[in-house]
Design an enzyme around this catalytic site. Structure first.
Site, mmCIF file in Angstrom:
data_model
loop_
_atom_site.group_PDB
_atom_site.id
_atom_site.type_symbol
_atom_site.label_atom_id
_atom_site.label_comp_id
_atom_site.label_asym_id
_atom_site.label_seq_id
_atom_site.Cartn_x
_atom_site.Cartn_y
_atom_site.Cartn_z
ATOM 1 N N TYR A 247 0.825 -1.212 0.000
ATOM 2 C CA TYR A 247 0.000 0.000 0.000
ATOM 3 C C TYR A 247 0.861 1.265 0.000
ATOM 4 C CZ TYR A 247 -2.996 -3.759 1.549
ATOM 5 O OH TYR A 247 -3.643 -4.967 1.642
ATOM 6 N N ASP A 476 -14.570 -16.579 6.145
ATOM 7 C CA ASP A 476 -13.175 -16.160 6.009
ATOM 8 C C ASP A 476 -12.601 -15.976 7.413
ATOM 9 O OD1 ASP A 476 -10.790 -14.814 5.783
ATOM 10 O OD2 ASP A 476 -11.507 -13.292 4.392
ATOM 11 N N LYS A 505 -2.719 -16.889 7.581
ATOM 12 C CA LYS A 505 -2.003 -16.100 8.588
ATOM 13 C C LYS A 505 -1.387 -16.959 9.681
ATOM 14 C CE LYS A 505 -4.151 -11.584 7.868
ATOM 15 N NZ LYS A 505 -2.982 -10.918 7.305
#
Length: 659
Positions: A247, A476, A505
């Site tokens: 980002y 999710d 993760k």
């Protein structure tokens, strides 16, 4: 912070103290302010190594941190005096010596050999690993040195440390001259580092010490200086000009720090500062960094089979991991598809849903229902079901599939449920039910979309509507899975089961990239009917190294300590952040499990805040949007947790967050 170097032996009695003394003498001759540190010494009644340093290098400062009378292994010597040594505490005390502004270089001498125990669980190697400094290995030139030296070098490197040199000491009673010469030649060929020989001096005069110091002077000149070469600055400059970060654009002035190593709950920067990590490296490092069980398994698998294609082949790490995953997951889930990352696992889930509906005779069911405020990853399919306003839809208009969005669950986790919050969902099913393949949702916690905690009853209502309309339900749990909310999976708060589950993760404890998509038996059977196949197959699918790491992570979770750890974190976060409720600029403070959130009334200044956290508080936090939040490793201690919450409070109270 002074530079550090560690001197370790392949065994006891190989001349480590001689080498340290000569290094310190060489440092003083080069104008380097040096200090010798002996973390642990046994047999103190006979002699002190620190005193030997001072005698050999007049004017050098030297210290013994822990001394015990009996000449034996440190773990036994300490136990005989009712003590227990700790690697982390010793490393912290050594770093305190290195923080002395009057010292440029600290040389740390081990006790006995590299793996000499200091307690029932740790060795001197754990102290050296915690320091992360270059290592000089010392061996005596005698029969057996090849095996001992090469094993030690291999072990040092396997723990992630850099070997600076191997020093081969001549001994008082040398072995056969031919063997001694061959030892040196063989080690020069095999050690993969500089090998130095030091001759034995029967009389330790100043001339003898000067000779040894002169032999080691080039090594000192290479290692003892502080960051004068500008290498750190060059690295950051090249990074800013050529390397893309998440980002961010190339060439921006956003702050970036060079990470040099990790240990426990700390990220150590190249300048020596240790930052308490409140992010668990984007919520993945739940067991802390460099966990010995994880490191051991990865090392073993890397030496056996780091990768093999999964097409037409299988292997024990993948099958073992699938077994462990299915044992933890909701009992309706029966099949595992391994993916490279969380985003890819979502892509797989969306493909599964569309393929399944097509196999069931409903090819028109191709759209996905998702609540606003969600985030599911950065690949195109995953982006398409992320929040349409704060996500990437504007920049990729016309490229992303058009999905069906409903309002974000508006009922707080800690408030009474309002059934009206499901009205928009019911209306969407009424309008689009026949074209929906699936609904996707982050159970209970919307993560990167705003760290919003919503009521379990909303999730139960969504699940019921999916069943009523023949729509598959995708959970999710990439951010919330494996204990983060206080449950193994966040959906357990609602007591509902999905048709498809995405995990990632923390799956590998944050040491490798790996994710998985689990599905119910009927989903897999329908896709596979009549020769059907799942249309996805990454090159690194079920990578053995990552599967081995994930298996070790799930084994640690199976021990059950995470429940108490997350409950303790929740309690401490609640207490540490409570004072911010009602403060000017604070919109909300909320805590769930191992997640603590301070939501501000306006967007925060991320760069300014990170600089403040690093420079003023030695913590690593990465705010975004209007949020200053914390999601630490489960193993974090109370003092480090207090440091994180104190830093967050200071940022708000001092107004650092604004502008």
């Amino acid at each position: 912070m002074s530079s550090l170097m560690c001197v370790v032996g392949v065994d006891t009695g190989v001349g480590k103290t001689v080498v340290v003394s000569a290094l310190l003498r060489a440092a003083l001759a080069s104008g380097v302010r040096a200090r010798g540190v002996k973390p642990v010494q046994t047999g103190m009644a006979e002699a002190s190594d620190a005193a030997e340093y001072a005698r050999a290098a007049a004017g050098v400062s030297a210290v013994t941190l822990e001394g015990f009378e009996k000449p034996c292994s440190p773990h036994l010597a300490a136990a005989l005096e009712g003590r227990r040594l700790n690697a982390g505490e010793l490393a912290a005390r050594i770093r305190a010596e290195a923080a002395d502004g009057d010292v440029d270089w600290v040389v740390v001498e081990g006790a006995g050999g590299w793996l000499t125990p200091i307690n029932g669980d740790e060795t001197l190697a754990d102290v050296m690993v915690a320091l992360g400094a270059p290592v000089v290995v010392v061996a005596a030139n005698r029969l057996g040195v090849l095996n001992h030296a090469l094993l030690t070098l291999e072990s040092v490197r396997a723990r992630g440390l850099r070997v600076a040199a191997l020093v081969l000491n001549e001994v008082a009673a040398p072995c056969d001259a031919l063997i001694a010469r061959d030892n040196f030649a063989a080690l020069c060929e095999r050690a993969e580092t500089e090998v130095l020989e030091l001759r034995f001096c029967p009389s330790w005069s100043g001339v003898a010490w000067d000779e040894l110091a002169g032999r080691l002077a080039p090594l000192v000149q290479r290692l003892a200086r502080r960051e004068v070469s500008g290498e750190g600055a060059r690295l950051l400059t090249f990074d800013r000009e050529h390397v893309w970060h998440p980002y961010a654009g190339v060439g921006t002035e956003a702050p970036v720090w060079e990470a040099a190593r990790t240990e426990g709950v700390r990220i150590f920067l190249a300048d020596g500062r240790g930052l308490v990590d409140g992010m668990a490296s984007w919520w993945s490092v739940i067991h802390g960094y460099n966990h010995p069980a994880m490191v051991r398994v990865i090392r073993q698998q890397a030496g056996l089979m780091p990768h093999v294609m999964f097409g037409g082949l299988t292997h024990a790490p993948a099958v073992g991991l699938a077994e462990k995953l299915l044992a933890l997951a909701p009992d309706n889930l029966r099949h595992v598809f391994f993916a490279d990352s969380g985003s890819v696992s979502v892509e797989v889930a969306l493909k599964m849903a569309v393929q399944c509906q097509g196999a069931r005779g409903c090819p028109e069911r191709r759209r996905i229902l998702a609540p606003r405020g969600g985030y599911h990853g950065d690949t195109l399919g995953a982006m398409s079901v992320g929040d349409p306003t704060t996500g990437r839809h504007g920049r990729f208009a016309g490229v992303l599939p058009e999905q069906v969005f409903v309002e974000r669950p508006a009922c707080r986790f800690d408030a009474a449920f309002d059934a009206r919050t499901l009205e928009d969902v019911r209306a969407a099913f009424a309008r689009h039910g026949n074209e929906l393949a699936a609904a996707i949702v982050e159970p209970i916690v919307q993560g990167a979309g705003g760290m919003w905690f919503y009521h379990p009853e909303w999730l139960r209502g969504l699940a019921a509507l999916c069943r009523e309309h023949g729509v598959l339900l995708i959970f999710d749990e990439i951010a919330t899975g494996f204990g983060r909310t206080g449950k193994m999976f966040a959906a357990e708060w609602a007591g509902v089961q999905p048709d498809i589950l995405c995990v990632g993760k923390a799956l590998t404890g944050g040491v490798m990239t790996l994710a998985a998509t689990l599905c119910a038996g009927d989903v897999a059977r329908d896709i596979s009917a009549n020769g059907g196949v799942m249309m996805h197959g990454p090159t690194f699918m079920a990578n053995p190294l990552a599967c081995a790491a994930a298996g070790a992570s799930l084994d640690l979770l199976a021990e059950g300590r995470w429940r108490g750890q997350v409950a303790r974190i929740a309690s401490r976060l609640e207490a540490g952040l409570a004072s911010l409720r009602g403060k000017p600029g604070v919109a909300d403070v909320r805590v769930l499990g191992g997640i603590g959130v301070v939501e501000m009334a306006a967007p925060v200044n991320v760069g300014k805040l990170q600089q403040f956290f690093v420079d003023k508080h030695n913590v690593w936090l990465r705010p975004f949007g209007r949020l200053i939040y914390v999601m630490p490793p489960y193993v974090i201690g109370d003092d480090d947790l207090a440091r994180l919450t104190n830093a967050m409070c200071a940022a708000v109270e001092e107004g650092v967050w604004a502008g």
